[in-house]
Design a protein around this motif. Structure first.
Motif, PDB file in Angstrom:
ATOM      1  N   PRO A 164     -15.363  12.248  -0.091  1.00 60.20           N
ATOM      2  CA  PRO A 164     -15.333  10.989  -0.851  1.00 60.20           C
ATOM      3  C   PRO A 164     -15.166  11.224  -2.354  1.00 60.20           C
ATOM      4  O   PRO A 164     -14.441  10.484  -3.025  1.00 60.20           O
ATOM      5  CB  PRO A 164     -16.691  10.355  -0.531  1.00 60.20           C
ATOM      6  CG  PRO A 164     -17.017  10.870   0.838  1.00 60.20           C
ATOM      7  CD  PRO A 164     -16.493  12.276   0.868  1.00 60.20           C
ATOM      8  N   ALA A 165     -15.813  12.265  -2.865  1.00 60.72           N
ATOM      9  CA  ALA A 165     -15.712  12.560  -4.312  1.00 60.72           C
ATOM     10  C   ALA A 165     -14.285  12.973  -4.679  1.00 60.72           C
ATOM     11  O   ALA A 165     -13.743  12.536  -5.709  1.00 60.72           O
ATOM     12  CB  ALA A 165     -16.691  13.666  -4.683  1.00 60.72           C
ATOM     13  N   GLU A 166     -13.664  13.811  -3.824  1.00 66.15           N
ATOM     14  CA  GLU A 166     -12.283  14.245  -4.085  1.00 66.15           C
ATOM     15  C   GLU A 166     -11.325  13.063  -3.998  1.00 66.15           C
ATOM     16  O   GLU A 166     -10.391  12.940  -4.799  1.00 66.15           O
ATOM     17  CB  GLU A 166     -11.870  15.319  -3.070  1.00 66.15           C
ATOM     18  CG  GLU A 166     -12.538  16.664  -3.309  1.00 66.15           C
ATOM     19  CD  GLU A 166     -12.365  17.627  -2.142  1.00 66.15           C
ATOM     20  OE1 GLU A 166     -12.485  18.829  -2.367  1.00 66.15           O
ATOM     21  OE2 GLU A 166     -12.113  17.155  -1.003  1.00 66.15           O
ATOM     22  N   PHE A 167     -11.570  12.193  -3.036  1.00 64.67           N
ATOM     23  CA  PHE A 167     -10.728  11.003  -2.872  1.00 64.67           C
ATOM     24  C   PHE A 167     -10.812  10.130  -4.127  1.00 64.67           C
ATOM     25  O   PHE A 167      -9.801   9.677  -4.657  1.00 64.67           O
ATOM     26  CB  PHE A 167     -11.179  10.212  -1.635  1.00 64.67           C
ATOM     27  CG  PHE A 167     -10.441   8.909  -1.464  1.00 64.67           C
ATOM     28  CD1 PHE A 167      -9.129   8.892  -1.016  1.00 64.67           C
ATOM     29  CD2 PHE A 167     -11.049   7.694  -1.771  1.00 64.67           C
ATOM     30  CE1 PHE A 167      -8.449   7.698  -0.865  1.00 64.67           C
ATOM     31  CE2 PHE A 167     -10.369   6.498  -1.621  1.00 64.67           C
ATOM     32  CZ  PHE A 167      -9.062   6.486  -1.163  1.00 64.67           C
ATOM     33  N   ALA A 168     -12.031   9.913  -4.621  1.00 67.99           N
ATOM     34  CA  ALA A 168     -12.231   9.085  -5.818  1.00 67.99           C
ATOM     35  C   ALA A 168     -11.535   9.705  -7.031  1.00 67.99           C
ATOM     36  O   ALA A 168     -10.906   9.008  -7.835  1.00 67.99           O
ATOM     37  CB  ALA A 168     -13.729   8.925  -6.089  1.00 67.99           C
ATOM     38  N   ALA A 169     -11.642  11.042  -7.149  1.00 73.92           N
ATOM     39  CA  ALA A 169     -11.010  11.744  -8.284  1.00 73.92           C
ATOM     40  C   ALA A 169      -9.491  11.610  -8.216  1.00 73.92           C
ATOM     41  O   ALA A 169      -8.827  11.373  -9.227  1.00 73.92           O
ATOM     42  CB  ALA A 169     -11.416  13.221  -8.269  1.00 73.92           C
ATOM     43  N   ARG A 170      -8.928  11.762  -6.999  1.00 74.48           N
ATOM     44  CA  ARG A 170      -7.476  11.632  -6.817  1.00 74.48           C
ATOM     45  C   ARG A 170      -7.000  10.234  -7.196  1.00 74.48           C
ATOM     46  O   ARG A 170      -5.979  10.052  -7.844  1.00 74.48           O
ATOM     47  CB  ARG A 170      -7.112  11.863  -5.344  1.00 74.48           C
ATOM     48  CG  ARG A 170      -6.817  13.297  -5.010  1.00 74.48           C
ATOM     49  CD  ARG A 170      -6.243  13.331  -3.606  1.00 74.48           C
ATOM     50  NE  ARG A 170      -6.639  14.552  -2.938  1.00 74.48           N
ATOM     51  CZ  ARG A 170      -6.403  14.797  -1.665  1.00 74.48           C
ATOM     52  NH1 ARG A 170      -5.820  13.886  -0.928  1.00 74.48           N
ATOM     53  NH2 ARG A 170      -6.763  15.920  -1.117  1.00 74.48           N
ATOM     54  N   ARG A 171      -7.773   9.264  -6.762  1.00 71.70           N
ATOM     55  CA  ARG A 171      -7.401   7.866  -7.022  1.00 71.70           C
ATOM     56  C   ARG A 171      -7.416   7.584  -8.526  1.00 71.70           C
ATOM     57  O   ARG A 171      -6.526   6.929  -9.073  1.00 71.70           O
ATOM     58  CB  ARG A 171      -8.333   6.938  -6.273  1.00 71.70           C
ATOM     59  CG  ARG A 171      -7.900   5.513  -6.329  1.00 71.70           C
ATOM     60  CD  ARG A 171      -8.692   4.653  -5.361  1.00 71.70           C
ATOM     61  NE  ARG A 171      -8.129   3.308  -5.362  1.00 71.70           N
ATOM     62  CZ  ARG A 171      -8.542   2.353  -4.576  1.00 71.70           C
ATOM     63  NH1 ARG A 171      -9.495   2.581  -3.704  1.00 71.70           N
ATOM     64  NH2 ARG A 171      -8.019   1.163  -4.637  1.00 71.70           N
ATOM     65  N   ALA A 172      -8.468   8.084  -9.183  1.00 68.58           N
ATOM     66  CA  ALA A 172      -8.596   7.887 -10.637  1.00 68.58           C
ATOM     67  C   ALA A 172      -7.432   8.564 -11.359  1.00 68.58           C
ATOM     68  O   ALA A 172      -6.863   8.000 -12.309  1.00 68.58           O
ATOM     69  CB  ALA A 172      -9.940   8.461 -11.122  1.00 68.58           C
ATOM     70  N   ALA A 173      -7.065   9.769 -10.908  1.00 67.80           N
ATOM     71  CA  ALA A 173      -5.966  10.509 -11.539  1.00 67.80           C
ATOM     72  C   ALA A 173      -4.637   9.751 -11.361  1.00 67.80           C
ATOM     73  O   ALA A 173      -3.821   9.683 -12.260  1.00 67.80           O
ATOM     74  CB  ALA A 173      -5.856  11.911 -10.936  1.00 67.80           C
ATOM     75  N   ALA A 174      -4.449   9.167 -10.174  1.00 65.10           N
ATOM     76  CA  ALA A 174      -3.208   8.441  -9.880  1.00 65.10           C
ATOM     77  C   ALA A 174      -3.086   7.176 -10.729  1.00 65.10           C
ATOM     78  O   ALA A 174      -1.985   6.747 -11.045  1.00 65.10           O
ATOM     79  CB  ALA A 174      -3.162   8.071  -8.401  1.00 65.10           C
ATOM     80  N   GLU A 175      -4.236   6.621 -11.114  1.00 67.67           N
ATOM     81  CA  GLU A 175      -4.215   5.371 -11.880  1.00 67.67           C
ATOM     82  C   GLU A 175      -4.051   5.602 -13.382  1.00 67.67           C
ATOM     83  O   GLU A 175      -3.819   4.680 -14.146  1.00 67.67           O
ATOM     84  CB  GLU A 175      -5.503   4.571 -11.606  1.00 67.67           C
ATOM     85  CG  GLU A 175      -5.489   3.906 -10.235  1.00 67.67           C
ATOM     86  CD  GLU A 175      -6.828   3.313  -9.840  1.00 67.67           C
ATOM     87  OE1 GLU A 175      -7.791   3.436 -10.642  1.00 67.67           O
ATOM     88  OE2 GLU A 175      -6.923   2.745  -8.732  1.00 67.67           O
TER      89      GLU A 175
ATOM     90  N   THR B 298       0.850  -1.204   0.000  1.00 68.52           N
ATOM     91  CA  THR B 298       0.000   0.000   0.000  1.00 68.52           C
ATOM     92  C   THR B 298       0.880   1.246   0.000  1.00 68.52           C
ATOM     93  O   THR B 298       1.749   1.397   0.861  1.00 68.52           O
ATOM     94  CB  THR B 298      -0.905   0.006   1.254  1.00 68.52           C
ATOM     95  OG1 THR B 298      -1.623  -1.225   1.286  1.00 68.52           O
ATOM     96  CG2 THR B 298      -1.877   1.176   1.229  1.00 68.52           C
ATOM     97  N   LYS B 299       0.646   2.122  -0.981  1.00 68.98           N
ATOM     98  CA  LYS B 299       1.551   3.265  -1.171  1.00 68.98           C
ATOM     99  C   LYS B 299       1.088   4.545  -0.504  1.00 68.98           C
ATOM    100  O   LYS B 299       1.885   5.447  -0.281  1.00 68.98           O
ATOM    101  CB  LYS B 299       1.732   3.536  -2.677  1.00 68.98           C
ATOM    102  CG  LYS B 299       2.475   2.463  -3.442  1.00 68.98           C
ATOM    103  CD  LYS B 299       2.750   2.945  -4.876  1.00 68.98           C
ATOM    104  CE  LYS B 299       3.594   1.942  -5.651  1.00 68.98           C
ATOM    105  NZ  LYS B 299       2.856   0.715  -5.956  1.00 68.98           N
ATOM    106  N   LYS B 300      -0.235   4.662  -0.223  1.00 70.65           N
ATOM    107  CA  LYS B 300      -0.742   5.934   0.273  1.00 70.65           C
ATOM    108  C   LYS B 300      -1.505   5.759   1.587  1.00 70.65           C
ATOM    109  O   LYS B 300      -2.216   4.776   1.779  1.00 70.65           O
ATOM    110  CB  LYS B 300      -1.654   6.580  -0.764  1.00 70.65           C
ATOM    111  CG  LYS B 300      -0.920   6.992  -2.051  1.00 70.65           C
ATOM    112  CD  LYS B 300      -1.843   7.591  -3.080  1.00 70.65           C
ATOM    113  CE  LYS B 300      -2.383   8.944  -2.685  1.00 70.65           C
ATOM    114  NZ  LYS B 300      -1.324   9.962  -2.489  1.00 70.65           N
ATOM    115  N   LEU B 301      -1.350   6.752   2.453  1.00 72.07           N
ATOM    116  CA  LEU B 301      -1.992   6.694   3.763  1.00 72.07           C
ATOM    117  C   LEU B 301      -3.511   6.603   3.645  1.00 72.07           C
ATOM    118  O   LEU B 301      -4.149   5.882   4.415  1.00 72.07           O
ATOM    119  CB  LEU B 301      -1.593   7.928   4.591  1.00 72.07           C
ATOM    120  CG  LEU B 301      -2.170   7.997   6.009  1.00 72.07           C
ATOM    121  CD1 LEU B 301      -1.716   6.809   6.849  1.00 72.07           C
ATOM    122  CD2 LEU B 301      -1.771   9.309   6.687  1.00 72.07           C
ATOM    123  N   ASP B 302      -4.092   7.301   2.679  1.00 70.24           N
ATOM    124  CA  ASP B 302      -5.556   7.291   2.599  1.00 70.24           C
ATOM    125  C   ASP B 302      -6.119   5.934   2.155  1.00 70.24           C
ATOM    126  O   ASP B 302      -7.320   5.711   2.210  1.00 70.24           O
ATOM    127  CB  ASP B 302      -6.102   8.444   1.747  1.00 70.24           C
ATOM    128  CG  ASP B 302      -5.568   8.483   0.327  1.00 70.24           C
ATOM    129  OD1 ASP B 302      -5.018   7.460  -0.133  1.00 70.24           O
ATOM    130  OD2 ASP B 302      -5.697   9.538  -0.336  1.00 70.24           O
TER     131      ASP B 302
END
Length: 302
Positions: free
Chosen positions: A290-301, A164-168
């Motif tokens: 939650p929406a910002e978290f999902a957007a960040r995750r999508a951007a990272a992928e 796991t790479k990220k704290l969140d």
């Protein structure tokens, strides 16, 4: 493959100290299991006498078996054993880690044996090198063991820290003191990590928490003011599994265990940063929705 299994078995057979410690921890665990079943059956809930009896019986068994197996080794036990403290080798013993759980019939406790090598001339208050460690969970029959340079093993299978790479996205754990809880600042850190990680567990056994970081079930663990017998084996288990154990600021871990930060290595920087900001009293960034978290995750992928 058959070859890799054979290599792993040879690696474990080369254990100099951990193999013996495993046998002793298993015997102590069987003893604790008997006391535990007896306690659960009588519904004694929080009966301090039974816990004390179990604790002392376990340490007496471990002391006797260690002395027989390694007569020249010192023993530093939670329940007061201080044998041959000037020896080159010293065992740190927690005969029952998770006493409050044990007292309430909550199934999370373990036996901890950690071996330190102290070279001649080492100052009394200086740390030696941890060379072997075992943590045994008698209710799940899980034996975590490690020796310096030989990896970390769970029931004969080599294990590693998580990826796991990220704290969140990380599952972390912590603990609180059983006494003087009002004086512990950890509730503030607990709140921040709860909001900024996938979750924080508080199961009541530092030994199991560190073993779980070593085998990848947890991504990080922190706690204030532990003791050498709580952390000695876990420290080696995590390092040999590819993780890191430090103080909260990333400084070298010390066996006095006033600060323990054990991680998979990948989230260590984020956890250290959070500690630094909180100790400095600085305002922390807003918690993502939650929406910002999902957007960040999508951007990272992407």
């Amino acid at each position: 493959s058959a070859v890799s299994v054979e290599v792993r078995e040879i690696e474990m057979k080369r254990f100099e100290f951990a193999r013996v410690a495993e046998g002793i921890a298993r015997q102590a665990g069987a003893l604790l299991r008997e006391f535990y079943v007896k306690g659960v059956e009588t519904e004694y809930k929080g009966d301090v006498d039974l816990v004390t009896e179990a604790d002392r019986a376990s340490e007496a068994l471990i002391r006797e078996r260690l002395t027989k197996a390694f007569p020249a080794h010192g023993i530093y036990g939670e329940e007061g054993t201080r044998d041959q403290m000037e020896s080159e080798f010293r065992w740190y013993v927690d005969p029952l880690d998770g006493t409050t759980n044990f007292a309430h019939g909550f199934p999370a406790f373990c036996v901890i044996l950690g071996l330190e090598r102290r070279v001649a001339g080492l100052a009394k208050d200086a740390d030696g090198e941890m060379v072997a460690g075992v943590i045994y969970d008698p209710l799940r029959d899980e034996m975590f063991s490690a020796e310096r340079g030989r990896g970390t093993w769970l029931n004969g299978r080599q294990v590693h820290v998580s990826k796991t790479k990220k704290l969140d996205e990380a599952l972390t754990a912590t603990g609180f003191p059983s006494q003087k809880r009002h004086a512990s600042p950890n509730i503030h850190f607990y709140q921040e990590f709860t909001l900024r990680s996938h979750g924080v567990r508080r199961a009541g056994s530092a030994g199991l928490d560190m073993a779980y970081v070593a085998c990848g079930r947890l991504d990080g663990f922190w706690e204030f003011h532990l003791n050498p017998w709580d952390t000695s084996a876990g420290y080696l288990l995590v390092e040999e599994a590819g993780g890191t154990v430090t103080h909260f600021d990333g400084g070298k871990f010390t066996l006095d265990s006033r600060e323990v930060l054990a991680t998979n290595g990948l989230i260590a920087g984020e956890m250290r940063h959070l500690f630094g900001e909180m100790f400095a009293g600085r305002g922390l960034g807003a918690i993502p929705t939650p929406a910002e978290f999902a957007a960040r995750r999508a951007a990272a992928e992407r």
